[in-house]
Design a protein around this motif. Structure first.
Motif, PDB file in Angstrom:
ATOM      1  N   GLY A  20      -0.747  -4.161  -4.900  1.00  0.00           N
ATOM      2  CA  GLY A  20      -0.496  -4.732  -3.726  1.00  0.00           C
ATOM      3  C   GLY A  20       0.233  -4.266  -2.733  1.00  0.00           C
ATOM      4  O   GLY A  20       0.503  -3.340  -2.348  1.00  0.00           O
ATOM      5  N   ILE A  21       0.086  -5.273  -2.054  1.00  0.00           N
ATOM      6  CA  ILE A  21       0.195  -4.946  -0.005  1.00  0.00           C
ATOM      7  C   ILE A  21       1.692  -5.889  -0.141  1.00  0.00           C
ATOM      8  O   ILE A  21       1.247  -6.849  -0.372  1.00  0.00           O
ATOM      9  CB  ILE A  21      -0.279  -4.772   0.794  1.00  0.00           C
ATOM     10  CG1 ILE A  21      -1.785  -3.448   0.038  1.00  0.00           C
ATOM     11  CG2 ILE A  21       0.256  -4.373   1.682  1.00  0.00           C
ATOM     12  CD1 ILE A  21      -2.769  -3.448   1.214  1.00  0.00           C
ATOM     13  N   VAL A  22       3.140  -5.722   0.393  1.00  0.00           N
ATOM     14  CA  VAL A  22       3.800  -6.340   0.673  1.00  0.00           C
ATOM     15  C   VAL A  22       4.437  -5.436   2.550  1.00  0.00           C
ATOM     16  O   VAL A  22       4.803  -4.498   2.034  1.00  0.00           O
ATOM     17  CB  VAL A  22       5.034  -6.672  -0.015  1.00  0.00           C
ATOM     18  CG1 VAL A  22       5.685  -5.296  -0.007  1.00  0.00           C
ATOM     19  CG2 VAL A  22       5.893  -7.410   0.700  1.00  0.00           C
ATOM     20  N   GLY A  23       4.091  -6.664   3.105  1.00  0.00           N
ATOM     21  CA  GLY A  23       4.472  -6.398   4.385  1.00  0.00           C
ATOM     22  C   GLY A  23       5.543  -7.204   5.741  1.00  0.00           C
ATOM     23  O   GLY A  23       5.261  -9.185   5.328  1.00  0.00           O
ATOM     24  N   SER A  24       5.794  -6.544   6.356  1.00  0.00           N
ATOM     25  CA  SER A  24       7.723  -7.764   6.837  1.00  0.00           C
ATOM     26  C   SER A  24       6.835  -8.451   7.466  1.00  0.00           C
ATOM     27  O   SER A  24       5.601  -7.563   8.645  1.00  0.00           O
ATOM     28  CB  SER A  24       8.705  -6.701   7.046  1.00  0.00           C
ATOM     29  OG  SER A  24       8.266  -5.544   8.435  1.00  0.00           O
ATOM     30  N   ALA A  38      -3.994   0.001   5.400  1.00  0.00           N
ATOM     31  CA  ALA A  38      -3.706   0.346   3.786  1.00  0.00           C
ATOM     32  C   ALA A  38      -4.774  -0.030   2.845  1.00  0.00           C
ATOM     33  O   ALA A  38      -5.465  -0.322   1.821  1.00  0.00           O
ATOM     34  CB  ALA A  38      -2.286  -0.318   3.133  1.00  0.00           C
ATOM     35  N   GLU A  39      -5.679  -1.319   3.736  1.00  0.00           N
ATOM     36  CA  GLU A  39      -6.271  -2.168   2.671  1.00  0.00           C
ATOM     37  C   GLU A  39      -7.985  -1.521   3.021  1.00  0.00           C
ATOM     38  O   GLU A  39      -8.658  -1.173   1.625  1.00  0.00           O
ATOM     39  CB  GLU A  39      -6.454  -3.491   3.347  1.00  0.00           C
ATOM     40  CG  GLU A  39      -6.071  -4.772   2.482  1.00  0.00           C
ATOM     41  CD  GLU A  39      -5.414  -5.822   3.876  1.00  0.00           C
ATOM     42  OE1 GLU A  39      -5.238  -6.746   3.270  1.00  0.00           O
ATOM     43  OE2 GLU A  39      -6.643  -5.983   4.713  1.00  0.00           O
ATOM     44  N   ALA A  40      -8.258  -0.526   4.238  1.00  0.00           N
ATOM     45  CA  ALA A  40      -9.541   0.121   4.236  1.00  0.00           C
ATOM     46  C   ALA A  40      -9.084   1.225   3.746  1.00  0.00           C
ATOM     47  O   ALA A  40     -10.024   1.616   3.092  1.00  0.00           O
ATOM     48  CB  ALA A  40      -8.927   0.924   6.234  1.00  0.00           C
ATOM     49  N   THR A  52      -2.016  -9.351  -0.803  1.00  0.00           N
ATOM     50  CA  THR A  52      -1.277  -8.801   0.291  1.00  0.00           C
ATOM     51  C   THR A  52      -0.068 -10.372   0.205  1.00  0.00           C
ATOM     52  O   THR A  52      -0.947 -10.935   0.255  1.00  0.00           O
ATOM     53  CB  THR A  52      -2.129  -8.932   1.552  1.00  0.00           C
ATOM     54  OG1 THR A  52      -2.803  -7.610   1.246  1.00  0.00           O
ATOM     55  CG2 THR A  52      -1.545  -8.325   2.341  1.00  0.00           C
ATOM     56  N   ALA A  53       0.708  -9.544   0.682  1.00  0.00           N
ATOM     57  CA  ALA A  53       1.894 -10.985   0.737  1.00  0.00           C
ATOM     58  C   ALA A  53       3.252 -10.516   1.922  1.00  0.00           C
ATOM     59  O   ALA A  53       2.668  -9.013   2.539  1.00  0.00           O
ATOM     60  CB  ALA A  53       3.499 -10.498  -0.376  1.00  0.00           C
ATOM     61  N   ARG A  54       3.418 -11.346   2.929  1.00  0.00           N
ATOM     62  CA  ARG A  54       3.781 -10.762   3.839  1.00  0.00           C
ATOM     63  C   ARG A  54       6.018 -11.308   4.024  1.00  0.00           C
ATOM     64  O   ARG A  54       5.716 -12.843   3.205  1.00  0.00           O
ATOM     65  CB  ARG A  54       3.620 -11.652   5.028  1.00  0.00           C
ATOM     66  CG  ARG A  54       2.042 -10.770   5.124  1.00  0.00           C
ATOM     67  CD  ARG A  54       1.743 -10.355   6.152  1.00  0.00           C
ATOM     68  NE  ARG A  54       2.814  -9.419   7.143  1.00  0.00           N
ATOM     69  CZ  ARG A  54       2.258  -9.190   8.107  1.00  0.00           C
ATOM     70  NH1 ARG A  54       1.152  -9.170   8.347  1.00  0.00           N
ATOM     71  NH2 ARG A  54       2.972  -8.309   9.196  1.00  0.00           N
ATOM     72  N   VAL A  55       6.472 -10.771   3.916  1.00  0.00           N
ATOM     73  CA  VAL A  55       8.091 -11.349   3.963  1.00  0.00           C
ATOM     74  C   VAL A  55       8.310 -11.477   5.808  1.00  0.00           C
ATOM     75  O   VAL A  55       8.158 -10.465   6.700  1.00  0.00           O
ATOM     76  CB  VAL A  55       9.085 -10.598   2.752  1.00  0.00           C
ATOM     77  CG1 VAL A  55       7.759 -10.664   1.446  1.00  0.00           C
ATOM     78  CG2 VAL A  55       8.495  -9.326   3.452  1.00  0.00           C
ATOM     79  N   ALA A  56       9.467 -11.639   5.916  1.00  0.00           N
ATOM     80  CA  ALA A  56      10.707 -12.286   7.252  1.00  0.00           C
ATOM     81  C   ALA A  56      10.914 -10.658   7.245  1.00  0.00           C
ATOM     82  O   ALA A  56      10.255 -10.076   8.450  1.00  0.00           O
ATOM     83  CB  ALA A  56      11.377 -12.679   6.920  1.00  0.00           C
ATOM     84  N   ALA A  74       0.018  -0.755  -8.667  1.00  0.00           N
ATOM     85  CA  ALA A  74       0.903   0.228  -7.097  1.00  0.00           C
ATOM     86  C   ALA A  74       0.792  -0.952  -6.600  1.00  0.00           C
ATOM     87  O   ALA A  74       0.102  -1.987  -6.818  1.00  0.00           O
ATOM     88  CB  ALA A  74      -0.051   1.223  -6.961  1.00  0.00           C
ATOM     89  N   VAL A  75       2.444  -0.762  -5.864  1.00  0.00           N
ATOM     90  CA  VAL A  75       2.075  -1.520  -4.612  1.00  0.00           C
ATOM     91  C   VAL A  75       2.997  -0.930  -3.411  1.00  0.00           C
ATOM     92  O   VAL A  75       3.195   0.870  -3.391  1.00  0.00           O
ATOM     93  CB  VAL A  75       3.481  -2.086  -5.108  1.00  0.00           C
ATOM     94  CG1 VAL A  75       3.805  -2.984  -3.673  1.00  0.00           C
ATOM     95  CG2 VAL A  75       2.960  -3.120  -6.361  1.00  0.00           C
ATOM     96  N   VAL A  76       2.683  -0.871  -2.347  1.00  0.00           N
ATOM     97  CA  VAL A  76       2.527  -0.364  -1.085  1.00  0.00           C
ATOM     98  C   VAL A  76       3.450  -1.487   0.077  1.00  0.00           C
ATOM     99  O   VAL A  76       3.076  -2.657  -0.521  1.00  0.00           O
ATOM    100  CB  VAL A  76       1.446  -0.187  -0.071  1.00  0.00           C
ATOM    101  CG1 VAL A  76       1.171   0.142   1.256  1.00  0.00           C
ATOM    102  CG2 VAL A  76       0.415   0.530  -0.811  1.00  0.00           C
ATOM    103  N   ALA A  77       5.002  -0.976   0.562  1.00  0.00           N
ATOM    104  CA  ALA A  77       5.619  -1.719   1.160  1.00  0.00           C
ATOM    105  C   ALA A  77       5.548  -1.090   2.638  1.00  0.00           C
ATOM    106  O   ALA A  77       5.801   0.017   3.021  1.00  0.00           O
ATOM    107  CB  ALA A  77       6.846  -1.505   0.628  1.00  0.00           C
TER     108      ALA A  77
END
Length: 158
Positions: A20-24, A38-40, A52-56, A74-77
């Motif tokens: 999982g990847i979450v980015g602001s 990160a995806e690469a 992949t998810a995005r947040v404010a 695993a998660v990458v923030a």
């Protein structure tokens, strides 16, 4: 930046893992690039699935990281927090760090802290994995968190 101690991790064998990847969305151009890196890295390590998810902003990263941690290995923030003239920087950095650590421990899922906490836009650019950057936190955070999953699996075997 310390400039020493980097383990120079290139890739790990993460075949079959889900990430999982979450980015602001603050400093969107830099975070977009960090997500691509990160995806690469995930692809280079053989990750099977990436969500992949995005947040404010960066404060929202931990709660979405937790939702992802319940679905993936695993998660990458990823985010960028630049120090201004108020205490807000310290509050955001403390909240994000404590939140991501709590998620990792509560969910027993490795969570990479790829949030750049810097004093200037130039420092952020130096770490965002751009062509002229000296560091690539999107890539490095991803390989590190995948390595942690593999280490946990080795520990659990014994």
């Amino acid at each position: 930046m310390a400039g020493f101690g980097d383990p120079h991790m290139q890739t790990v064998d993460a075949a079959g893992l889900r990430l999982g990847i979450v980015g602001s969305r603050w400093h969107n151009d830099l975070v977009d690039h960090m997500i691509k890196r990160a995806e690469a890295a995930a692809a280079a390590c053989g990750v099977t699935e990436v969500i992949t998810a995005r947040v404010a902003g960066s404060v929202e990263l931990p709660v979405v990281a937790q939702a992802l941690a319940r679905k993936v290995d695993a998660v990458v923030a990823l985010g960028v927090v630049i120090k201004g003239e108020t205490q807000h920087f310290e509050y955001v950095c403390d909240a994000v760090t404590a939140g991501l650590t709590r998620v990792a421990l509560d969910e027993s899922t490795p969570v990479a802290h790829g949030v750049l906490t810097v004093h200037s836009l130039g420092q952020a650019r130096d770490r965002a994995g751009l062509e002229d950057s000296i560091e690539d936190k999107g890539w490095q955070s991803t390989v590190a968190v995948l390595d942690a999953v593999l280490a946990i699996r080795e520990v659990q075997k014994s």
